[in-house]
Design an enzyme around this catalytic site. Structure first.
Site, PDB file in Angstrom:
ATOM      1  N   VAL A 167       0.894  -1.169   0.000  1.00 44.70           N
ATOM      2  CA  VAL A 167       0.000   0.000   0.000  1.00 44.70           C
ATOM      3  C   VAL A 167       0.932   1.218   0.000  1.00 44.70           C
ATOM      4  O   VAL A 167       1.611   1.478   0.990  1.00 44.70           O
ATOM      5  CB  VAL A 167      -0.937  -0.010   1.227  1.00 44.70           C
ATOM      6  CG1 VAL A 167      -1.677   1.312   1.347  1.00 44.70           C
ATOM      7  CG2 VAL A 167      -1.916  -1.171   1.130  1.00 44.70           C
ATOM      8  N   PRO A 168       0.981   1.944  -1.133  1.00 48.80           N
ATOM      9  CA  PRO A 168       2.128   2.838  -1.389  1.00 48.80           C
ATOM     10  C   PRO A 168       2.084   4.173  -0.649  1.00 48.80           C
ATOM     11  O   PRO A 168       1.980   5.235  -1.270  1.00 48.80           O
ATOM     12  CB  PRO A 168       2.059   3.045  -2.905  1.00 48.80           C
ATOM     13  CG  PRO A 168       0.595   2.904  -3.226  1.00 48.80           C
ATOM     14  CD  PRO A 168       0.041   1.902  -2.253  1.00 48.80           C
ATOM     15  N   CYS A 169       2.240   4.134   0.671  1.00 45.54           N
ATOM     16  CA  CYS A 169       2.301   5.387   1.425  1.00 45.54           C
ATOM     17  C   CYS A 169       3.602   6.139   1.127  1.00 45.54           C
ATOM     18  O   CYS A 169       3.704   7.328   1.428  1.00 45.54           O
ATOM     19  CB  CYS A 169       2.155   5.117   2.919  1.00 45.54           C
ATOM     20  SG  CYS A 169       3.411   4.036   3.607  1.00 45.54           S
ATOM     21  N   HIS A 170       4.562   5.441   0.512  1.00 46.78           N
ATOM     22  CA  HIS A 170       5.818   6.128   0.166  1.00 46.78           C
ATOM     23  C   HIS A 170       5.616   7.151  -0.958  1.00 46.78           C
ATOM     24  O   HIS A 170       6.490   7.963  -1.218  1.00 46.78           O
ATOM     25  CB  HIS A 170       6.890   5.104  -0.236  1.00 46.78           C
ATOM     26  CG  HIS A 170       6.513   4.241  -1.405  1.00 46.78           C
ATOM     27  ND1 HIS A 170       5.764   3.089  -1.265  1.00 46.78           N
ATOM     28  CD2 HIS A 170       6.753   4.360  -2.735  1.00 46.78           C
ATOM     29  CE1 HIS A 170       5.571   2.536  -2.453  1.00 46.78           C
ATOM     30  NE2 HIS A 170       6.163   3.290  -3.360  1.00 46.78           N
ATOM     31  N   ARG A 171       4.454   7.108  -1.615  1.00 39.35           N
ATOM     32  CA  ARG A 171       4.202   8.055  -2.714  1.00 39.35           C
ATOM     33  C   ARG A 171       3.558   9.344  -2.221  1.00 39.35           C
ATOM     34  O   ARG A 171       3.093  10.154  -3.019  1.00 39.35           O
ATOM     35  CB  ARG A 171       3.309   7.396  -3.776  1.00 39.35           C
ATOM     36  CG  ARG A 171       4.015   6.229  -4.485  1.00 39.35           C
ATOM     37  CD  ARG A 171       3.127   5.519  -5.481  1.00 39.35           C
ATOM     38  NE  ARG A 171       3.748   4.256  -5.895  1.00 39.35           N
ATOM     39  CZ  ARG A 171       3.062   3.168  -6.266  1.00 39.35           C
ATOM     40  NH1 ARG A 171       1.742   3.198  -6.306  1.00 39.35           N
ATOM     41  NH2 ARG A 171       3.706   2.063  -6.610  1.00 39.35           N
TER      42      ARG A 171
END
Lengths: 199, 163
Positions: A167-171
């Site tokens: 789940v791309p919270c790094h984006r």
């Protein structure tokens, strides 16, 4: 007497224990006794712990989160029937390998979001809408989920994402383009963003 | 707080295997070990947090060993044919399988007493609770078992000490 006790209590070789453990994992899984299966994989951002319930992937944890503590948390929040049972994670492991090998841009895995609730879960459900290689600001994510003033709460939702990488919270970055925080540390966030930018 | 079950396997797996080997011999120990941990995993969520996990596992292992023992007896499985794999007891030079078999041949109470005492590290009082006798009887059974082994196991006895 010491001879006898020495032999009886001699170390059992690790291969025997590994073989017995693998058999236990297999039999426990087939009898539906593994509430949380987990494995650990190497990656460019360090060793990642992957845990899944029968419903889906429930946790991805960076090494700096302390895997033992993460497992204890899973035991208390989901069930103490936690077992190292890699088979259930085979697809997740493959997709993560493909992602780091730049062969995959989206994850196609059943997810179990039961570790987060309410607004945090809502944000985490929306995060995959940020495409590979793109970034949004915390403010933009707040707008995306329909709560434009909940910028701080979006920050908290990202910081408590139980499924980083997948789940791309790094984006999600600060409005000025600086990194903001990241559960796996800023180096990991930079590594993921560079990986996606290079593709 | 209750530990993840994986921790229980990691911490007590070896002890439980030794107990199974002592009760059944090396050949049948693996089955009893698997049955023990499967059964333990099933019941684990209901185990009180204050419970002595190792004593609990040993109690299950004992029950499973009895089951396996009965099953092999009923099926008249020959015990003489051990699998042709190298000894995995980790002691070079000794034919340890003989010793494990000698343990299995001990009178029931002696075998259980030395298993719980020396392999599971239980107190004589805990052992008495399992065997259903006095603490003194448990202590005596452990001592007698060890004596029997010492007589019957050449490795523990100086050569020519008796003739």
């Amino acid at each position: 007497m010491n001879d006898i006790l020495g032999v009886l209590s001699a170390p059992v070789d690790p291969e025997t224990m590994a073989r017995l453990h693998a058999r236990l994992a297999r039999e426990a899984e087939s009898e539906g006794l593994v509430d949380v299966a987990y494995t650990v994989v190497d990656s460019p951002v360090g060793r990642l712990l992957l845990a899944a319930t029968p419903k889906g992937l429930v946790r991805v944890a960076y090494q700096n989160e302390d895997h033992d503590r993460v497992l204890e948390m899973l035991a208390s929040k989901i069930s103490p029937r936690v077992l190292h049972a890699p088979r259930r994670l085979e697809t997740a492991v493959r997709e993560i390998d493909e992602y780091f090998g730049r062969l995959r841009r989206t994850f196609d895995l059943p997810l179990d979001l039961s570790l987060s609730h309410g607004f945090r879960q809502l944000v985490q459900k929306h995060l995959p809408e940020i495409g590979y290689g793109q970034t949004l600001s915390y403010r933009q994510v707040a707008e995306l989920v329909g709560s434009p003033r909940a910028v701080r709460a979006v920050g908290t939702a990202c910081a408590t994402n139980p499924l980083p990488v997948v789940v791309p919270c790094h984006r999600v970055l600060r409005t000025d383009g600086s990194l903001g925080g990241y559960i796996g540390g800023l180096d990991a966030k930079t590594t993921l963003l560079n990986l996606e930018a290079a593709a | 707080m209750k530990q993840p079950f994986e921790k229980v396997v990691a911490r007590h797996g070896v002890t439980v295997l030794r107990v199974c080997r002592a009760l059944l011999g090396v050949h049948d120990a693996d089955d009893a070990w698997s049955e023990t941990f499967l059964s333990a995993l099933r019941a684990y969520p209901d185990l009180p947090e204050t419970a002595n996990v190792e004593a609990w596992l040993v109690t299950i292992a004992r029950r499973k060993a009895i089951d396996v023992h009965r099953a092999t007896k009923r099926n008249a499985v020959a015990v003489e044919a051990l699998p042709e794999t190298p000894s995995d007891l980790g002691v070079p030079g000794g034919d340890d399988t003989d010793l494990w078999d000698a343990v299995v041949r001990l009178p029931d109470k002696q075998r259980q007493a030395i298993t719980y005492r020396y392999l599971a590290g239980m107190s004589h009082a805990e052992i008495a609770a399992i065997l259903g006798g006095t603490v003194d009887a448990a202590r005596r059974a452990a001592a007698d078992g060890l004596n029997t082994l010492r007589k019957g196991y050449p490795g523990a006895h100086a050569k020519g000490a008796s003739s």
